[in-house]
Design an enzyme around this catalytic site. Structure first.
Site, PDB file in Angstrom:
ATOM      1  N   THR A 251      -6.210   3.132  -5.667  1.00  0.00           N
ATOM      2  CA  THR A 251      -6.078   1.662  -5.334  1.00  0.00           C
ATOM      3  C   THR A 251      -6.935   0.848  -6.272  1.00  0.00           C
ATOM      4  O   THR A 251      -6.300  -0.250  -6.770  1.00  0.00           O
ATOM      5  CB  THR A 251      -6.208   1.069  -3.923  1.00  0.00           C
ATOM      6  OG1 THR A 251      -5.199   1.743  -3.088  1.00  0.00           O
ATOM      7  CG2 THR A 251      -6.070  -0.368  -3.670  1.00  0.00           C
TER       8      THR A 251
ATOM      9  N   GLU B  40       0.821  -1.260  -0.031  1.00  0.00           N
ATOM     10  CA  GLU B  40      -0.152   0.042  -0.168  1.00  0.00           C
ATOM     11  C   GLU B  40       0.863   1.245  -0.145  1.00  0.00           C
ATOM     12  O   GLU B  40       1.792   1.315   0.766  1.00  0.00           O
ATOM     13  CB  GLU B  40      -0.837  -0.121   1.382  1.00  0.00           C
ATOM     14  CG  GLU B  40      -1.733   1.267   1.632  1.00  0.00           C
ATOM     15  CD  GLU B  40      -2.835   1.615   0.497  1.00  0.00           C
ATOM     16  OE1 GLU B  40      -2.782   2.828  -0.051  1.00  0.00           O
ATOM     17  OE2 GLU B  40      -3.369   0.699  -0.181  1.00  0.00           O
TER      18      GLU B  40
ATOM     19  N   ASP C   7       1.126   0.210  -5.256  1.00  0.00           N
ATOM     20  CA  ASP C   7      -0.154   0.587  -6.168  1.00  0.00           C
ATOM     21  C   ASP C   7      -0.103   2.023  -6.522  1.00  0.00           C
ATOM     22  O   ASP C   7      -0.650   2.175  -7.543  1.00  0.00           O
ATOM     23  CB  ASP C   7      -1.540   0.407  -5.149  1.00  0.00           C
ATOM     24  CG  ASP C   7      -1.558   1.005  -3.834  1.00  0.00           C
ATOM     25  OD1 ASP C   7      -0.574   1.562  -3.171  1.00  0.00           O
ATOM     26  OD2 ASP C   7      -2.767   1.059  -3.440  1.00  0.00           O
ATOM     27  N   HIS C   8       0.281   2.909  -5.544  1.00  0.00           N
ATOM     28  CA  HIS C   8       0.148   4.319  -6.126  1.00  0.00           C
ATOM     29  C   HIS C   8       1.317   4.916  -5.110  1.00  0.00           C
ATOM     30  O   HIS C   8       1.793   4.508  -4.235  1.00  0.00           O
ATOM     31  CB  HIS C   8      -1.169   4.860  -6.147  1.00  0.00           C
ATOM     32  CG  HIS C   8      -1.982   4.695  -4.723  1.00  0.00           C
ATOM     33  ND1 HIS C   8      -1.577   5.417  -3.837  1.00  0.00           N
ATOM     34  CD2 HIS C   8      -3.010   3.718  -4.303  1.00  0.00           C
ATOM     35  CE1 HIS C   8      -2.567   5.090  -2.587  1.00  0.00           C
ATOM     36  NE2 HIS C   8      -3.257   4.184  -2.921  1.00  0.00           N
TER      37      HIS C   8
END
Length: 695
Positions: free
Chosen positions: A310, A266, A485-486
């Site tokens: 996400t 994450e 994810d980002h």
């Protein structure tokens, strides 16, 4: 006499402000002023030059004239209160966008508003961190005006309405808007017809226009599906055929029959790899994994998410289709659309499939989208033991989540495809003291400095999980994929980013490079190393399918295999959702072109170089547009690749009692689960964690 004169002047001023048109002008000016101040202090719109400065000041006026002008068709108190209510609604919209922009560097769209129900849980903590006391100043004029009218300092004008006045104002507002639009198009051609950053639209045309524009876009998306037909796939097939890369014979099928662990890191950015605070590695476990001789690690891999964050990352990884320009594919189309996703492809080749997430099943509409993607199992919060101190932010803390996931992993028939979504390293990067094991950074940016502490916690969680896999005998028989994810730190923190990177300042190019996230593929016997190929999340699915030996010559995928020897400069052009791109040769960020050293070369390109950049832009625009066309038109309902069976969503249930019953049936049928091979003895006791909550 002087007192009478002063009183007379005050009465005249009061009368002027109390007149219907006087009150209208007052409301208009106050609204314009606060909007203009917010533009300059709360958003980062990248205003350059006198024309853009002028348009920024102008663009709040047309819609304000229109909306407040409507109130002038009414007389007496009604007219005044309508203006105040309109001002209140406008202020609430302004306030909401201030908060949203502060966290996401983007503006609220109707797509986001529609999907807010699926992502609203656990946001209260984030909002409390986002709000600044001076944000509430956007309501100051509303409160003052309401009090002035309530206590009759401003006395409503009950004269007969002259309808020519509001009519003329509305006509003027329309004329002013088209003048604004014309000047905007002159300064930025094709502003509305090409995919630009939402900042552009707000900068040139205003927040009110953007609200209407995003509403139109959402409506257009819903009607597009109704009008779509199989012929719309023709351009898609041409693009896919032209850009498909052949698999690398050295790697094709190398992981066939192996379990697959997809570990979602994450908000984890590439700069964290080997990053140190006070000489101490922030993520020693992930660093070791990254540099392992059996790990293929990509150091030019970019997140390509849009507003779906996400959910966009998951969409790209599982389907090789992009997220939308606004909103989320999973929330808007995940329930109804036809997909040919990786979980379904692998299930149809004998894999059991599962996703693990320590939050509610409805988050990002996963409980519906996962059925469309072909996930047999979805272990959400309902499946986990929970206590007050087990959670933080967006779900179960990673150490607790991963430990409890073992109970279900060991029941999955092998080979399996298991995605584990961690959440602790999520904004606002807060961690209780008992779980902190490294000092914060010292940028003096509250949003940034806790980031390394939650990243360290995630790293420790991964260490415990890998240790379990080795003890349980799963490590040697699995392909382990880790991906970020980002971004964790948005572009809205340039000073802090510069300090983290050891620079005096950062350019737009630096910020684009800051969008890199890790992508690592590990398996014993895999020839690893650092791969410098440029790629992004859109490329994960075709890369993994080739490693797993899944022939997908006729599938519809926007990405390509990053391990292919056919990779060229065009296929290494990585699209961002706003239409910008990066590549090994040239990168386009906003209106500027950069070379691969980060130098601006916009006006220094030869004709041949300019042609190359134009071709890259056309490739990116076409790729994004075709992906959007597939999603919004649900075009895959018209086409099924050979060897693929259309997903039957009714086969899947994630209701705990029914799902666990089905899982037991799967074990009895396949007899390949870790639990079965261990003669029913659980491996949970092999999992060692130092989570203080469990002691």
């Amino acid at each position: 006499m002087e007192a009478k004169t002063v009183r007379s002047k005050l009465n005249k001023i009061q009368a002027a402000f109390s007149s219907r048109i006087g009150f209208f002008i007052t409301v208009l000016v106050l609204f314009w002023l606060k909007t203009y101040i917010v533009y300059n202090t709360k958003f980062t719109l990248g205003v350059n030059g006198g024309m853009q400065e002028f348009l920024l000041a102008l663009n709040p006026i047309p819609f304000a004239l229109l909306l407040f002008g409507i109130a002038l068709f009414f007389k007496g108190k009604k007219s005044y209160w309508i203006m105040i209510v309109i001002d209140l609604i406008q202020s609430m919209w302004l306030f909401a966008n201030i908060l949203y922009y502060r966290e996401f560097s983007d503006f609220l769209t109707m797509g986001v508003v529609k999907s807010s129900g699926s992502v609203s849980n656990n946001l209260s903590l984030s909002i409390s961190q986002i709000i600044h006391p001076d944000d509430f100043l956007v309501f100051l004029d509303v409160i003052i005006l309401a009090l002035l009218v309530t206590f009759k300092v401003i006395k409503p004008d009950f004269k007969k309405v002259n309808y020519w006045v509001p009519t003329s104002i509305i006509i003027a507002s329309i004329a002013l808007f088209f003048g604004n639009l014309g000047l905007a198009e002159k300064d930025r051609s094709q502003l509305l017809t090409r995919t630009f950053d939402n900042n552009y639209i707000v900068k040139y045309l205003g927040l009110d226009f953007f609200a209407g524009y995003s509403t139109y876009q959402s409506h257009k998306e819903s009607t597009t599906r109704a009008k779509a037909n199989s012929g719309d796939l023709d351009d898609v097939f041409k693009f896919v055929k032209k850009n498909r890369t052949a698999p690398n014979v050295q790697y094709f099928g190398k992981a066939k029959g192996k379990n697959v662990f997809m570990i979602h890191l994450e908000s984890f950015q590439q700069f964290l790899i080997d990053y140190k605070v006070n000489g101490e590695e922030v993520t020693p476990t992930i660093n070791k994994f990254y540099h392992d001789q059996n790990t293929i690690s990509f150091d030019n891999f970019f997140n390509q998410v849009g507003q779906g964050k996400t959910s966009d990352a998951e969409t790209m990884l599982e389907t090789s289709l992009y997220g939308l320009p606004s909103g989320s594919v999973m929330t808007s189309y995940g329930t109804s659309n036809t997909f040919q996703a990786m979980p379904a492809m692998l299930e149809q080749r004998g894999y059991s499939t599962a996703s693990f997430h320590g939050d509610v099943g409805s988050f990002w509409n996963r409980d519906n989208t996962y059925k469309s993607w072909g996930y047999q199992n979805y272990f959400s919060k309902d499946y986990y033991k929970d206590k007050a101190d087990y959670e933080i932010g967006y779900g179960l803390k990673d150490k607790i989540f991963l430990k409890q996931s073992v109970k279900y992993i060991e029941q999955l028939p092998q080979p399996f495809y298991a995605k584990l979504i961690t959440v602790t390293n999520h904004y606002p990067y807060e961690l209780d003291k008992k779980n902190q094991s490294i000092e914060k950074t010292t940028t003096k940016d509250a949003t940034v400095d806790g980031y390394v502490q939650t990243a360290r916690y995630l790293d420790q969680s991964i260490a415990e999980f890998i240790d379990y896999l080795k003890k349980a005998g799963l490590y040697d028989n699995s392909m382990i994929v880790m991906y970020g994810d980002h971004y964790g730190i948005s572009d809205n923190h340039p000073k802090a980013i510069a300090q983290l990177l050891g620079k005096k300042s950062v350019s737009s190019y630096d910020l684009a490079m800051f969008q890199k996230v890790p992508f690592m593929i590990h398996m014993n016997g895999l020839q690893g190393g650092i791969n410098h190929t440029y790629g992004g999340e859109i490329d994960v699915m075709p890369t993994l399918l080739d490693l797993l030996g899944v022939k997908n010559n006729d599938t519809v995928q926007m990405g390509h295999d990053l391990l292919s020897e056919d990779v060229n400069s065009m296929s290494q052009t990585v699209a961002f959702r706003n239409g910008n791109f990066v590549s090994p040769t040239y990168s386009k960020i906003g209106s500027k072109i950069y070379d691969n050293q980060g130098k601006v070369v916009t006006d220094k390109l030869s004709k041949e170089q300019q042609k190359q950049v134009d071709e890259q832009q056309d490739f990116v625009s076409n790729q994004l547009a075709l992906s959007d066309k597939i999603v919004t038109g649900d075009l895959l309902r018209f086409y099924t690749p050979k060897g693929f069976d259309k997903v039957d969503k009714t086969k899947y249930t994630y209701k705990k009692s029914d799902a666990l019953r089905n899982l037991k049936k799967q074990q009895k049928k396949e007899k390949t689960s870790l639990l079965y091979k261990n003669k029913g003895k659980t491996t949970e006791d092999l999992y060692q964690t130092d989570a203080p909550e469990l002691k």
